[in-house]
Design a protein around this motif. Sequence first.
Motif, PDB file in Angstrom:
ATOM      1  N   LYS A  57       0.875  -1.355  -0.158  1.00 49.29           N
ATOM      2  CA  LYS A  57       0.033  -0.031   0.055  1.00 49.29           C
ATOM      3  C   LYS A  57       0.960   1.351  -0.001  1.00 49.29           C
ATOM      4  O   LYS A  57       0.587   2.078  -0.696  1.00 49.29           O
ATOM      5  CB  LYS A  57      -1.021   0.008   1.089  1.00 49.29           C
ATOM      6  N   ILE A  58       1.945   1.248   0.855  1.00 52.72           N
ATOM      7  CA  ILE A  58       2.925   2.372   0.876  1.00 52.72           C
ATOM      8  C   ILE A  58       3.460   2.875  -0.622  1.00 52.72           C
ATOM      9  O   ILE A  58       3.417   3.849  -0.874  1.00 52.72           O
ATOM     10  CB  ILE A  58       4.108   2.255   1.804  1.00 52.72           C
ATOM     11  N   ASP A  59       4.062   1.764  -1.186  1.00 52.05           N
ATOM     12  CA  ASP A  59       4.472   1.819  -2.491  1.00 52.05           C
ATOM     13  C   ASP A  59       3.576   2.560  -3.489  1.00 52.05           C
ATOM     14  O   ASP A  59       3.678   3.284  -4.365  1.00 52.05           O
ATOM     15  CB  ASP A  59       5.124   0.502  -3.089  1.00 52.05           C
ATOM     16  N   SER A  60       2.283   1.958  -3.417  1.00 51.22           N
ATOM     17  CA  SER A  60       1.209   2.246  -4.286  1.00 51.22           C
ATOM     18  C   SER A  60       0.698   3.729  -3.932  1.00 51.22           C
ATOM     19  O   SER A  60       0.817   4.587  -5.022  1.00 51.22           O
ATOM     20  CB  SER A  60       0.111   1.496  -4.351  1.00 51.22           C
ATOM     21  N   TYR A  61       0.425   4.170  -2.628  1.00 52.51           N
ATOM     22  CA  TYR A  61       0.172   5.351  -2.284  1.00 52.51           C
ATOM     23  C   TYR A  61       1.085   6.429  -2.398  1.00 52.51           C
ATOM     24  O   TYR A  61       0.715   7.632  -3.052  1.00 52.51           O
ATOM     25  CB  TYR A  61      -0.440   5.537  -0.840  1.00 52.51           C
ATOM     26  N   SER A  62       2.575   6.245  -2.363  1.00 55.09           N
ATOM     27  CA  SER A  62       3.407   6.990  -2.341  1.00 55.09           C
ATOM     28  C   SER A  62       3.588   7.330  -4.015  1.00 55.09           C
ATOM     29  O   SER A  62       3.759   8.507  -4.656  1.00 55.09           O
ATOM     30  CB  SER A  62       4.696   6.733  -1.933  1.00 55.09           C
ATOM     31  N   TYR A  63       3.508   6.191  -4.739  1.00 52.23           N
ATOM     32  CA  TYR A  63       3.456   6.658  -6.219  1.00 52.23           C
ATOM     33  C   TYR A  63       2.329   7.712  -6.871  1.00 52.23           C
ATOM     34  O   TYR A  63       2.715   8.476  -7.611  1.00 52.23           O
ATOM     35  CB  TYR A  63       3.453   5.085  -6.965  1.00 52.23           C
TER      36      TYR A  63
END
Length: 258
Positions: A57-63
């Motif tokens: 989720k972190i990688d998706s949201y930060s992207y």
Amino acid sequence: MKKLFFTSNTKHYHKIDGKKIPNEIDNTNDIIDQIKQLIDANNAILYIAASPDDSEKIDSYSYLIFEGLKLSGITFSEYLILDNRTKNNVEEYIKKANVIFLSGGDTYIENEFFKQIHLKDLLKNFEGIIIGQSAGSINMAESVYNSPENGEESEPIYFEGLGLSNINIEPHFILDTNGFNEMQIYQRNHLLEESKRRSIYALCDGSHILETDEYIMVYGKAFLVRDGFITQICDDKCATNINNEMQTYGNKFYNKII
């Protein structure tokens, strides 16, 4: 110079067949123009996660937020993510960053992560821009009020925040309670009761508050919740100066909790 953005939802993505696709950040209320005006360099942006273990989720949201900024004409030489994978780099990352983005998510879990990495102390001398979204905005306060989303089974409601401001916000605000479920009604009633102890700024998605050393401005549709009443103080494509409000009332907190 203090440069704090309290946001509810920056509307930096849309969905196609259930998939989130980044888009330009909603600039209806001039948030992109304001960031461009206040930014002193584009060396690095630091995304600080709300739930530090959820790497997918972190990688998706930060992207999504990084791409939303790029599409809005704000780019950086380096894009940094702070979570449990990188928490040992917290001091290095903060020194590099010109902009810090405090993610939305679970307010209490995010607050616990902030305490674990001693973020409050590390931000005392930070001179760049800090953008909070939803939970991130709530946690920027000195004394956090985390309105109960799950009724009596909610996580802790009161705890110490980052101490960046005396402003308490309620994000994703909808005035009309028609169609609210039991939990939402409970949350609204608790919010109104809490407003007898402190002033709360209820932000609709797409609106924000900008606080500097010189002024505190509300941009977009927003409401003041105080003494059990809800009053609209601003609308989209408008701005309201709340300097006098904050100087007179502060967050109207009676210091009974922490």
